[in-house]
Enzyme design. Structure first.
Site, PDB file in Angstrom:
ATOM      1  N   ASP A  66     -43.652 -13.049  -9.603  1.00  0.00           N
ATOM      2  CA  ASP A  66     -43.129 -14.478  -9.466  1.00  0.00           C
ATOM      3  C   ASP A  66     -41.989 -14.795  -8.888  1.00  0.00           C
ATOM      4  O   ASP A  66     -40.986 -13.977  -8.722  1.00  0.00           O
ATOM      5  CB  ASP A  66     -42.712 -15.058 -10.762  1.00  0.00           C
ATOM      6  CG  ASP A  66     -43.761 -14.627 -11.799  1.00  0.00           C
ATOM      7  OD1 ASP A  66     -44.760 -14.137 -11.732  1.00  0.00           O
ATOM      8  OD2 ASP A  66     -43.263 -14.737 -13.180  1.00  0.00           O
TER       9      ASP A  66
HETATM   10  N1  DQQ Z   1     -44.499 -13.145 -15.034  1.00  0.00           N
HETATM   11  C1  DQQ Z   1     -45.029 -14.259 -15.728  1.00  0.00           C
HETATM   12  C2  DQQ Z   1     -43.924 -15.004 -16.371  1.00  0.00           C
HETATM   13  C3  DQQ Z   1     -42.941 -13.742 -16.871  1.00  0.00           C
HETATM   14  C4  DQQ Z   1     -43.071 -12.935 -15.651  1.00  0.00           C
HETATM   15  C5  DQQ Z   1     -45.812 -15.311 -15.065  1.00  0.00           C
HETATM   16  C6  DQQ Z   1     -43.059 -11.406 -15.966  1.00  0.00           C
HETATM   17  O1  DQQ Z   1     -44.238 -15.935 -17.773  1.00  0.00           O
HETATM   18  O2  DQQ Z   1     -41.423 -14.169 -17.287  1.00  0.00           O
HETATM   19  O3  DQQ Z   1     -46.409 -14.350 -14.079  1.00  0.00           O
HETATM   20  O4  DQQ Z   1     -43.036 -10.679 -14.963  1.00  0.00           O
END
Ligand code: DQQ
Length: 589
Positions: A66
Site C-alpha cells: 500500500d
Molecule cells: N495492507 C493492507 C492493510 C494493512 C496493510 C491492505 C498491511 O489493511 O494495514 O493491503 O501491509
C-alpha cells in the site's frame, strides 16, 4: 485474420476464474504465525529485468504494497509505502515504511525506511496509515502498529526535523499507541489504516479507521483537539453489514464537474460532495454522498445494499489506494498498489514484487455520480517518438497495426467514433453484479452489434499471446451502457500468471457524444487503461513470453462488431524510462 481465428469462438474458453487463482495475500483475519522470508535463489532468467516496469513506482528491490502517507511538503512529494526491507514477499512481522521523494511524481529517489517494527506497539508490523499536515504546517503520520497477538493499534510519528524538506527521520511518539481497540464488539485484529485528518466545523480534528464491529464493517470516527489524544465518536462515519472488512478507508471532498482538488482541512465550499473509498475484498470501491456535519456522518446519495454494485476506483489489479490534496497544483491525486500476478516463487527469483500505479488526478463527474481519473500530466514528460493517424475506418474483423513506437513501453490514446448507435444490443442489468464474468462471455472474438472494438497489445507474431482492451455498447432503456474489458486470458503462454478478464461498465450519453476514448499506458508487465475519459480504469499485470524471450510484440486497433467504427484520432508515444528509485539514488540528495 490471426487474431479472431485463434481466439476461442464462444468467448468462454481459456482461463476465466477470478478469485480461485488469485495470488492475493489475505489480510483479515491474518495468521500471526511467523513466516520467515525464504532465501532468494539466483535469478534464473531474464524475467527480472524484462518484466520490471520502467516508469511505474517501485523500490530497487523487495516487496511493496500500500501507498501510505502521501504528501507535498516544502516543494517535495513524499511517498511512504508498505515495504519489506528483507525480501520480495509480504512476511508477518517484517513490514516497515519505505520512503521515496520526488519533485515531479515521475522520477523518485529512495531514502531510508522511516519506521521499522521495533517496539511493543508495532513489533509485528508497521502497517498502513496516512500523513496529515497540521494547521501550523507541521506534518504528522498516524499508522497502524501490530502488537503481539495481532492486536492492531494506531500510532503517531513526528518528523525529527520539520525544516528538512526530505523529512528523512521520524520519531515514534512516546505515548504510542494513541488509539487502542477498546470499543465493545470491535475485532481487535480488524482495526486499521487511519485516514488523513480533517477539521470539522467545531475546529476539532477527525480521522476514520477501518474496522469490523460486531457483524458490521465500518469507518470508525475519532476526534481530537491536538492530534495526540483521541476520542471515539459514538457512531461510525459510515458502516455496512454485508461486505468484508474495510481496509484503507479514504474520505475526501469533491466538486461536481470541477477537477480542482479540495483540501479537507480547510472549509469545504457549498455544493461539494464527499467520496468514501474502502478497499474491500479484491477491489477499491467507493460511494458518493454528502458529509452531514450535524450528524458528523457520511450519507450516501443512494443506498445500495449489495456491495458488488458499488463503483470501483479501478476494476483491475489495484488495491489499497490513497489520495492526497496536492497544494502545488491544487488537485487531488490518487494512486494504488498493483500486486504481481505471477507465482510467489517467481517474485522471489526476481527479487522484487509490487508497484504503485501512475498517480492520477481524481475528480467528480459533472452529474455528481461518479469519479473520473486521469494520469497526472507530468507523466507526459516521458513521451517520445509520437505517431499519429487520423480518419481510420475499422469494419468488422479489421485490425490496424500501430507501428513506430516501443510496444512494451508506450502511451496510446485513441478516439473511437460510432457511425450508428442502432445496432446496440440490449443491456442486462444482472451483468453489473459480475462484469468479469461478462467480459469472459463477451470476449473480443465474440461478434457484437457495436463492438467489441479497442486495442490488442503485447501480441506475438502468431497471436498465441495477446492482451485485449476493448469496449462494447449496449442499450439500456433511455441510456447507453459501455462495457470496458481488459482481457488477460491469452496474455501469456506461461502457465503461472493469473490471467482474468477484468471489466467495468459506464454510462455515456451517446445520443449527444458519439466518441469513446481509450488511453492505455503500457509499461512492460503493467497495463493501465482509462476508458471514456477516465470513467472506467483497469490496471492489469501481464507476463507475456514475447516480452521475456523475443523482445518484440505487435499492437493493433481493431473492431469485431457489425457496426463500422471510425478512429478520428490515434496518437501513440514511446515512453522513456523514468528515474525510479535506482539503487544509488540516495547519494543524489
Ligand atoms: N495492507 C493492507 C492493510 C494493512 C496493510 C491492505 C498491511 O489493511 O494495514 O493491503 O501491509
Amino acid at each position: 485474420n490471426l487474431f479472431f481465428s485463434n481466439s476461442s469462438s464462444n468467448g468462454s474458453g481459456g482461463r476465466c476464474s477470478l478469485c480461485p487463482q488469485s495470488p492475493e495475500v489475505s489480510f483479515c483475519p491474518l495468521s500471526p504465525e511467523i513466516s520467515p522470508c525464504p532465501q532468494s535463489p539466483e535469478v534464473p532468467y531474464i524475467v527480472s529485468t524484462r518484466y520490471r516496469t520502467a516508469y511505474h513506482f517501485q523500490p530497487p528491490r523487495n516487496w511493496i504494497n500500500d501507498p501510505c502517507g502521501l504528501m507535498y511538503y516544502k516543494g517535495i512529494y513524499h511517498n511512504f509505502y508498505q515495504y519489506n526491507p528483507h525480501c520480495a514477499l509480504w512476511c508477518w512481522g517484517d513490514i516497515a515504511w519505505g520512503h521515496s521523494v520526488s519533485t515531479d511524481l515521475v522520477n523518485w529517489i529512495q531514502l531510508e525506511p522511516v519506521i521499522e517494527p521495533d517496539n511493543p506497539s508495532d513489533i509485528d508490523g508497521c502497517w498502513t496509515g496516512s500523513a496529515t499536515i497540521l494547521s501550523g504546517g507541521q506534518p504528522v503520520i498516524l499508522y497502524t502498529g501490530v502488537s503481539r497477538d495481532n492486536c492492531q493499534v494506531q500510532n503517531l510519528l513526528f518528523p525529527k526535523n520539520p525544516s528538512d524538506p526530505y523529512l528523512r527521520e521520524w520519531t515514534k511518539a512516546g505515548n504510542n499507541p494513541v488509539i487502542q481497540p477498546v470499543v465493545p464488539g470491535l475485532n481487535r485484529s480488524c482495526f486499521r489504516d487511519p485516514t488523513t485528518g480533517w477539521i470539522g466545523p467545531d475546529g476539532l480534528w477527525r480521522i476514520a479507521v477501518g474496522a469490523q464491529l460486531y457483524s458490521y464493517n465500518a469507518a470508525l470516527l475519532y476526534k481530537s483537539e491536538d492530534f495526540l489524544s483521541w476520542t471515539r465518536v459514538d457512531h461510525p462515519l459510515y458502516s455496512h453489514n454485508l461486505s468484508n472488512m474495510w481496509e484503507c478507508p479514504d474520505f475526501f471532498a469533491v466538486l461536481p464537474g470541477n477537477n480542482s482538488g479540495l483540501d479537507m482541512s480547510v472549509s469545504i465550499p457549498r455544493g461539494a460532495k464527499h467520496a468514501l473509498k474502502m478497499s474491500v475484498g479484491y477491489f477499491d470501491k467507493y460511494l458518493i454522498g454528502v458529509y452531514d456535519l450535524k450528524r458528523d456522518a457520511f450519507v450516501p446519495d443512494t443506498i445500495v445494499d449489495d456491495c458488488r454494485l458499488w463503483l470501483r476506483i479501478d476494476y483491475g489489479d489495484f488495491y489499497a489506494s490513497k489520495s492526497f490534496f496536492d497544494s502545488k497544483k491544487g488537485r487531488r491525486i490518487i494512486w494504488g498498489w498493483s500486486q504481481e500476478a505471477d507465482c510467489r516463487s517467481d517474485d522471489v527469483a526476481k527479487g522484487w514484487a509490487g508497484i504503485h500505479t501512475i498517480p492520477r488526478t481524481i475528480w467528480l463527474d459533472s452529474d455528481g455520480k461518479q469519479l473520473l481519473q486521469w494520469p497526472v500530466d507530468e507523466i507526459e514528460s516521458l513521451r517520445t517518438n509520437e505517431i499519429n493517424h487520423q480518419g481510420l475506418e475499422l469494419n468488422k474483423g479489421d485490425m490496424f497495426e500501430i507501428n513506430g513506437v516501443d510496444t512494451f513501453q508506450a502511451d496510446v490514446e485513441i478516439y473511437f467514433e460510432l457511425t450508428s448507435i442502432n445496432a446496440a444490443e440490449p443491456f442486462d442489468p444482472s451483468w453489473l453484479l459480475d462484469p468479469e464474468k461478462h467480459c469472459c462471455e463477451a470476449g473480443a472474438s465474440v461478434h457484437g452489434g457495436i463492438g467489441p472494438f479497442g486495442l490488442v497489445i503485447l501480441a506475438s507474431n502468431n497471436m498465441d499471446e495477446h492482451t485485449v482492451v476493448h469496449f462494447r455498447v449496449y442499450k439500456s432503456q433511455q441510456k447507453y451502457m459501455i462495457l470496458m474489458c481488459s482481457d488477460l486470458r491469452r496474455s501469456s503462454i506461461r502457465p503461472s500468471p493469473y490471467t482474468p478478464a477484468y471489466g467495468g461498465f459506464f454510462e455515456l450519453d451517446l445520443a449527444k457524444e458519439r466518441k469513446i476514448s481509450l488511453r492505455t499506458l503500457i509499461d512492460r508487465s503493467a497495463v493501465e487503461s482509462f476508458g471514456g475519459g477516465g470513467r472506467v480504469c483497469i490496471t492489469s499485470r501481464v507476463y507475456p513470453a514475447v516480452l521475456a524471450d523475443v523482445g518484440r510484440a505487435h499492437m493493433y486497433a481493431f473492431n469485431n462488431g457489425s457496426a463500422t467504427v471510425r478512429v478520428p484520432q490515434l496518437s501513440a508515444w514511446t515512453m522513456r524510462n523514468a528515474h525510479v528509485n535506482v539503487e544509488n539514488g540516495r547519494s543524489a540528495i
